[in-house]
Motif scaffolding. Structure first.
Motif, mmCIF file in Angstrom:
data_model
loop_
_atom_site.group_PDB
_atom_site.id
_atom_site.type_symbol
_atom_site.label_atom_id
_atom_site.label_comp_id
_atom_site.label_asym_id
_atom_site.label_seq_id
_atom_site.Cartn_x
_atom_site.Cartn_y
_atom_site.Cartn_z
ATOM 1 N N CYS A 295 0.799 -1.214 -0.131
ATOM 2 C CA CYS A 295 -0.003 -0.271 -0.103
ATOM 3 C C CYS A 295 0.818 1.279 0.041
ATOM 4 C CB CYS A 295 -0.810 -0.128 1.061
ATOM 5 S SG CYS A 295 -2.071 -1.151 1.138
ATOM 6 N N GLU A 296 1.914 1.168 0.616
ATOM 7 C CA GLU A 296 2.738 2.275 0.894
ATOM 8 C C GLU A 296 3.612 2.526 -0.315
ATOM 9 O OE1 GLU A 296 5.284 5.460 2.129
ATOM 10 O OE2 GLU A 296 3.289 4.630 2.717
ATOM 11 N N ALA A 297 4.043 1.662 -1.212
ATOM 12 C CA ALA A 297 4.539 1.599 -2.603
ATOM 13 C C ALA A 297 3.806 2.393 -3.661
ATOM 14 C CB ALA A 297 4.945 0.260 -2.855
ATOM 15 N N LEU A 298 2.448 1.848 -3.657
ATOM 16 C CA LEU A 298 1.508 2.402 -4.458
ATOM 17 C C LEU A 298 1.079 3.866 -4.156
ATOM 18 C CD1 LEU A 298 -1.060 -0.634 -4.825
ATOM 19 C CD2 LEU A 298 0.999 0.251 -6.398
ATOM 20 N N HIS A 299 1.047 4.334 -2.681
ATOM 21 C CA HIS A 299 0.997 5.640 -2.299
ATOM 22 C C HIS A 299 2.083 6.437 -2.766
ATOM 23 C CE1 HIS A 299 0.182 8.701 1.148
ATOM 24 N NE2 HIS A 299 -0.683 8.908 -0.126
ATOM 25 N N GLU B 31 4.468 10.594 -6.188
ATOM 26 C CA GLU B 31 5.640 11.236 -6.986
ATOM 27 C C GLU B 31 4.806 11.699 -8.395
ATOM 28 O OE1 GLU B 31 8.664 11.290 -6.598
ATOM 29 O OE2 GLU B 31 8.822 10.743 -4.520
ATOM 30 N N GLY B 32 3.524 11.595 -8.644
ATOM 31 C CA GLY B 32 2.762 12.262 -9.688
ATOM 32 C C GLY B 32 2.398 11.232 -10.628
ATOM 33 N N GLY B 33 2.450 10.052 -10.207
ATOM 34 C CA GLY B 33 1.931 8.819 -10.749
ATOM 35 C C GLY B 33 0.406 8.577 -10.891
ATOM 36 N N THR B 34 -0.122 7.829 -11.699
ATOM 37 C CA THR B 34 -1.446 7.191 -11.432
ATOM 38 C C THR B 34 -1.610 5.666 -11.323
ATOM 39 O OG1 THR B 34 -2.204 9.079 -13.043
ATOM 40 C CG2 THR B 34 -3.629 7.014 -12.788
ATOM 41 N N VAL B 35 -2.251 5.389 -10.424
ATOM 42 C CA VAL B 35 -2.543 3.962 -9.762
ATOM 43 C C VAL B 35 -3.985 3.467 -10.222
ATOM 44 C CG1 VAL B 35 -2.418 2.197 -8.008
ATOM 45 C CG2 VAL B 35 -0.554 4.210 -8.326
ATOM 46 N N ILE B 36 -4.119 2.685 -11.141
ATOM 47 C CA ILE B 36 -5.399 2.074 -11.192
ATOM 48 C C ILE B 36 -5.534 0.464 -10.798
ATOM 49 C CG2 ILE B 36 -7.195 1.298 -12.989
ATOM 50 C CD1 ILE B 36 -6.556 4.516 -12.826
ATOM 51 N N LEU B 37 -6.309 0.167 -9.769
ATOM 52 C CA LEU B 37 -6.391 -0.967 -9.348
ATOM 53 C C LEU B 37 -7.156 -1.834 -10.231
ATOM 54 C CD1 LEU B 37 -6.953 -0.751 -5.548
ATOM 55 C CD2 LEU B 37 -4.564 -0.902 -6.726
ATOM 56 N N ILE B 38 -6.687 -2.934 -10.779
ATOM 57 C CA ILE B 38 -7.471 -3.525 -11.748
ATOM 58 C C ILE B 38 -7.612 -5.071 -11.302
ATOM 59 C CG2 ILE B 38 -5.250 -4.078 -12.740
ATOM 60 C CD1 ILE B 38 -6.456 -4.192 -15.822
ATOM 61 N N THR B 39 -8.950 -5.599 -11.159
ATOM 62 C CA THR B 39 -9.043 -6.698 -10.269
ATOM 63 C C THR B 39 -10.392 -7.530 -11.099
ATOM 64 O OG1 THR B 39 -10.072 -7.791 -8.209
ATOM 65 C CG2 THR B 39 -10.961 -5.315 -8.909
ATOM 66 N N LYS C 38 -12.213 -1.917 4.744
ATOM 67 C CA LYS C 38 -12.390 -2.812 5.837
ATOM 68 C C LYS C 38 -11.085 -3.323 6.161
ATOM 69 C CE LYS C 38 -17.305 -4.059 5.477
ATOM 70 N NZ LYS C 38 -18.038 -4.833 5.155
ATOM 71 N N LEU C 39 -10.315 -3.481 5.384
ATOM 72 C CA LEU C 39 -8.882 -4.306 5.335
ATOM 73 C C LEU C 39 -7.737 -3.250 5.744
ATOM 74 C CD1 LEU C 39 -9.003 -7.019 2.410
ATOM 75 C CD2 LEU C 39 -9.167 -7.378 4.980
ATOM 76 N N GLY C 40 -8.168 -1.919 5.702
ATOM 77 C CA GLY C 40 -7.305 -0.919 6.054
ATOM 78 C C GLY C 40 -6.519 -0.315 4.778
ATOM 79 N N VAL C 41 -6.965 -0.438 3.552
ATOM 80 C CA VAL C 41 -6.461 -0.139 2.557
ATOM 81 C C VAL C 41 -6.984 1.631 2.535
ATOM 82 C CG1 VAL C 41 -5.850 -0.239 -0.161
ATOM 83 C CG2 VAL C 41 -5.965 -2.094 1.573
ATOM 84 N N ALA C 42 -6.114 2.662 2.542
ATOM 85 C CA ALA C 42 -6.828 4.070 2.383
ATOM 86 C C ALA C 42 -7.098 4.307 0.658
ATOM 87 C CB ALA C 42 -5.870 4.840 2.928
ATOM 88 N N ASP C 43 -7.957 5.076 0.753
ATOM 89 C CA ASP C 43 -8.396 5.539 -0.583
ATOM 90 C C ASP C 43 -7.225 6.256 -1.296
ATOM 91 O OD1 ASP C 43 -10.922 4.523 0.347
ATOM 92 O OD2 ASP C 43 -11.826 6.651 0.230
ATOM 93 N N GLU C 44 -6.338 6.864 -0.592
ATOM 94 C CA GLU C 44 -5.191 7.494 -1.046
ATOM 95 C C GLU C 44 -4.219 6.533 -1.768
ATOM 96 O OE1 GLU C 44 -7.502 9.980 1.592
ATOM 97 O OE2 GLU C 44 -6.161 7.997 2.068
ATOM 98 N N VAL C 45 -4.337 5.266 -1.661
ATOM 99 C CA VAL C 45 -3.375 4.302 -2.250
ATOM 100 C C VAL C 45 -3.660 4.109 -3.938
ATOM 101 C CG1 VAL C 45 -2.990 1.920 -2.455
ATOM 102 C CG2 VAL C 45 -2.955 2.915 -0.172
ATOM 103 N N TYR C 46 -4.652 4.625 -4.153
ATOM 104 C CA TYR C 46 -5.016 4.528 -5.573
ATOM 105 C C TYR C 46 -5.726 5.563 -6.306
ATOM 106 C CZ TYR C 46 -9.333 2.880 -3.375
ATOM 107 O OH TYR C 46 -10.503 2.520 -2.438
#
Length: 284
Positions: free
Chosen positions: A39-43, A48-56, A71-79
């Protein structure tokens, strides 16, 4: 073809990449707990200015996936955004209004048809099948559904697979998914329509959102996919023409236990088309 060794840090790999298309299950969490360093890596990439799209390949719409992540503690700011196979399946249903649908899957996936013009019907009356998974993935396998699938084949019912994954992690166990049922139905001669990785529509949708967030067109060379499945994540990235970072802590973890480096022959045997790099787990 060259060998591969394990990289330690995402920041050493991204270079000029501007977009990450990251898998969720197996990369960000294992179904029971999230992975803080991932989560920290994606955040950090977003910072750094990148875009993260979670694709599931989750057979639920993006808002349901987001609730699970919270619920699992993954913040909205991660993606930046979420694209799910459930969203694409819902688009199919919306494009076939008023249909009679046999829904095969656990009750927790009922958001797949929520708010849509669809009538849930017995198999004998249905126009097509939506499969989101097994009724009881703790005890069942696809073989338990063979008699049902044979009846569906006799009626020539299309099966819409809302999750092409064969298995996923749940804690330290592997459980079967809708893809296992879909593959059996295809082996029996049934018609299957897949939504999700490795199929192109989910990547097209993810790229559309990425370009909206970036405010400009994004070249394939600027995109890095991240995932833990050879069959879905790696094959999907290769088919779409983008690099892939392969994370080995997921469903293939046993195959990579004790392995420090792969020679060219092993790379070809394990992957076919090799990933850009390997990591045990996602870290910045």
């Amino acid at each position: 073809m060259t060998g591969l060794h394990f990289e330690q840090r995402l920041r050493d790999l991204v270079g000029r990449k501007q977009v990450l298309l990251s898998d969720i299950w197996g990369v960000v969490h294992n179904g029971l707990e999230s992975f803080p360093e991932a989560c920290e890596a994606l955040h950090r990439f977003r910072h750094e200015g990148g875009t993260v799209i979670l694709i599931t390949n989750a057979p639920r719409p993006a808002d349901s996936v987001q609730r699970q992540l919270r619920k699992l503690g993954v913040a909205d700011e991660v993606y930046s955004a979420i694209v799910s196979s459930g969203d694409l399946t819902r688009h199919y249903v919306a494009d076939h209004p008023g249909g009679k649908v046999f829904w095969l899957g656990p009750e927790r996936d009922n958001s797949i048809h929520r708010g849509l013009d669809v009538a849930l019907s017995p198999l004998e009356d249905a126009s097509y099948i939506i499969c989101t998974g097994l009724y009881d993935d703790e005890t069942e396998t696809a073989e338990d559904y063979r008699p049902m699938l044979l009846r569906a084949r006799e009626r020539k019912l299309p099966l819409i697979c809302a999750n092409p994954d064969i298995v996923v992690e749940r804690g330290d166990r592997l459980i079967y998914c809708a893809g296992a049922i879909a593959e059996l139905y295809r082996e029996l001669g049934g018609e299957v329509i897949f939504y999700g990785k490795p199929h192109r529509p989910i990547y097209d949708r993810a790229m559309m959102l990425a370009e909206q967030h970036a405010g400009r067109p994004i070249a394939r060379e600027e995109v890095l996919a991240i995932g833990d499945s050879v069959r879905t994540d790696l094959a999907g990235a290769h088919g779409f023409g983008i690099d892939c970072l392969f994370v080995t802590r997921g469903i293939h973890s046993e195959e990579f236990a004790g392995v420090e480096q792969l020679d060219p022959a092993s790379v070809k045997e394990l992957f076919g088309h090799p990933p850009r790099a390997l990591m045990r787990e996602l870290k910045w």
